[in-house]
Design a protein around this motif. Structure first.
Motif, PDB file in Angstrom:
ATOM      1  N   GLU A 163      -0.086   5.264  -1.304  1.00  0.00           N
ATOM      2  CA  GLU A 163       0.480   5.256  -0.192  1.00  0.00           C
ATOM      3  C   GLU A 163      -0.163   5.609   1.056  1.00  0.00           C
ATOM      4  OE1 GLU A 163       3.171   3.895   2.613  1.00  0.00           O
ATOM      5  OE2 GLU A 163       3.436   3.629   0.479  1.00  0.00           O
ATOM      6  N   GLN A 184      -1.800   3.018   3.959  1.00  0.00           N
ATOM      7  CA  GLN A 184      -1.779   3.326   5.615  1.00  0.00           C
ATOM      8  C   GLN A 184      -3.101   3.223   6.001  1.00  0.00           C
ATOM      9  OE1 GLN A 184       0.966   4.027   7.291  1.00  0.00           O
ATOM     10  NE2 GLN A 184       2.483   4.028   5.405  1.00  0.00           N
ATOM     11  N   GLN A 185      -4.104   4.008   5.510  1.00  0.00           N
ATOM     12  CA  GLN A 185      -5.308   4.163   5.918  1.00  0.00           C
ATOM     13  C   GLN A 185      -6.206   2.496   5.815  1.00  0.00           C
ATOM     14  OE1 GLN A 185      -7.773   6.971   3.683  1.00  0.00           O
ATOM     15  NE2 GLN A 185      -9.477   6.105   4.040  1.00  0.00           N
ATOM     16  N   GLN A 244      -4.587   0.452   8.691  1.00  0.00           N
ATOM     17  CA  GLN A 244      -5.140   1.059   9.885  1.00  0.00           C
ATOM     18  C   GLN A 244      -6.476   0.519  10.128  1.00  0.00           C
ATOM     19  OE1 GLN A 244      -3.215   2.706  12.108  1.00  0.00           O
ATOM     20  NE2 GLN A 244      -4.936   2.584  13.463  1.00  0.00           N
ATOM     21  N   VAL A 258       2.311  -2.863   5.691  1.00  0.00           N
ATOM     22  CA  VAL A 258       1.931  -1.641   6.825  1.00  0.00           C
ATOM     23  C   VAL A 258       1.463  -2.180   7.938  1.00  0.00           C
ATOM     24  CG1 VAL A 258       0.825   0.557   7.277  1.00  0.00           C
ATOM     25  CG2 VAL A 258       1.974   0.039   5.013  1.00  0.00           C
ATOM     26  N   TYR A 259       0.580  -3.228   7.632  1.00  0.00           N
ATOM     27  CA  TYR A 259      -0.294  -3.884   8.675  1.00  0.00           C
ATOM     28  C   TYR A 259       0.486  -4.510   9.782  1.00  0.00           C
ATOM     29  CZ  TYR A 259      -3.709  -6.680  11.176  1.00  0.00           C
ATOM     30  OH  TYR A 259      -4.610  -7.312  11.951  1.00  0.00           O
ATOM     31  N   ILE A 265       1.870  -1.957  12.036  1.00  0.00           N
ATOM     32  CA  ILE A 265       1.039  -1.467  13.035  1.00  0.00           C
ATOM     33  C   ILE A 265       0.422  -2.668  14.037  1.00  0.00           C
ATOM     34  CG2 ILE A 265      -1.478  -0.621  13.472  1.00  0.00           C
ATOM     35  CD1 ILE A 265      -1.372   0.441  10.501  1.00  0.00           C
TER      36      ILE A 265
END
Length: 304
Positions: free
Chosen positions: A155, A159-160, A163, A198-199, A202
């Protein structure tokens, strides 16, 4: 299944005056790829002739290409297609992208081994001499067959990565394509699906939209293919088939390659996705787009 019976039936379909194309289609489409290989060997031992040579001398055009493709072992077929994509007139970038983005590590490894044996040089050498810049680097990366094929999703790393992609594209003036390549060409599928989720949070847009706005040409096509194959491989092939037939003229290279190479892998899934995506069956699309024996054999490969 009797290899000898099928071999004799094929010989009968080609012997004498005229060729019985329907019989050839009937025989070869009911067999699977390993049975066809047995028939190939039996044909030579019982009839003393080369089946591929006989088929080539009796058939022609796109119909011949489908039949010869069906008679070729799967990995070797990919190898021949990759070589054709680079050594013909011009480069068929779509073919290179399609095969390298969609095959498993194991398939890619076997493709590499067979390519070297067939042509005396490595697949990578040909890619390097035939393509350029960032597109070349993506193909070389995919051709190593070194993607993580596990199912573990970290996870924090997801996220990394998301980002990182955002900062390499949307947030930056100019695009850092290396970051896209490093993440999209090496991470495992489950991890990437999480990264895409996640992308979206963001960037407030889908990763495919970002790739489209940040890149162009072959590089854009290659990275989009990677994303599509990660999300839904049958849908990717359904789109390839649709694009090969829609509009004026037919992209026979793509149509033949996808129909032959996926016929025993995920054709049922591809048909289902095709119908869902385009509101028409793959069967009806082929029927409206092709003709003669070429159409007959493709419809048999399609099934239903």
């Amino acid at each position: 299944f009797s290899a000898e019976q099928e071999a004799q039936a094929l010989r009968k379909a080609m012997k004498g005056f005229g060729t019985d194309e329907d019989a050839i289609i009937e025989i070869l489409t009911k067999l699977n790829i390993s049975q066809r290989q047995q028939v190939l060997i039996t044909y030579k031992s019982t009839i003393g002739r080369d089946l591929i040579d006989d088929l080539k001398s009796e058939l022609s055009g796109n119909f011949e290409r489908v039949i010869i493709g069906m008679m070729t072992p799967t990995i070797l077929y990919d190898v021949h297609e990759l070589r054709r994509a680079m050594k013909g007139a011009g480069t068929d970038e779509g073919c290179l992208i399609e095969i390298l983005a969609s095959r498993t590590n194991d398939e890619i490894r076997r493709i590499n081994e067979n390519y070297k044996v067939q042509y005396g040089c490595t697949l990578e050498e040909d890619i390097v001499s035939d393509t350029s810049s960032m597109f070349r680097r993506v193909l070389v990366s995919l051709a190593t067959g070194n993607r993580d094929e596990g199912a573990y999703v970290d996870e924090g790393l997801a996220q990394q990565d998301a980002q990182c992609l955002y900062e390499a594209g949307e947030q930056k003036w100019g695009t850092d394509e290396v970051q896209f390549m490093a993440i999209l060409c090496t991470r495992n599928r489950h991890h990437l699906l999480r990264v895409f989720d996640v992308y979206r949070g963001i960037a407030d847009k889908d990763i495919t939209d970002s790739i489209k706005s940040e890149m162009s040409g072959d590089l854009e096509d290659a990275l989009l293919a990677v994303v599509k194959c990660m999300r839904n491989k049958p849908a990717y092939f359904a789109e390839r088939l649709y694009k090969s037939m829609k509009g004026l003229g037919t992209d026979d290279n793509t149509l033949i390659r996808v129909m032959v190479s996926r016929s025993e892998v995920d054709m049922l899934d591809i048909r289902r996705e095709f119908l869902a995506m385009y509101g028409k069956s793959l069967h009806s699309f082929i029927k409206g787009d092709c003709s003669g024996d070429y159409r007959k054999v493709l419809l048999r490969l399609c099934g239903g």
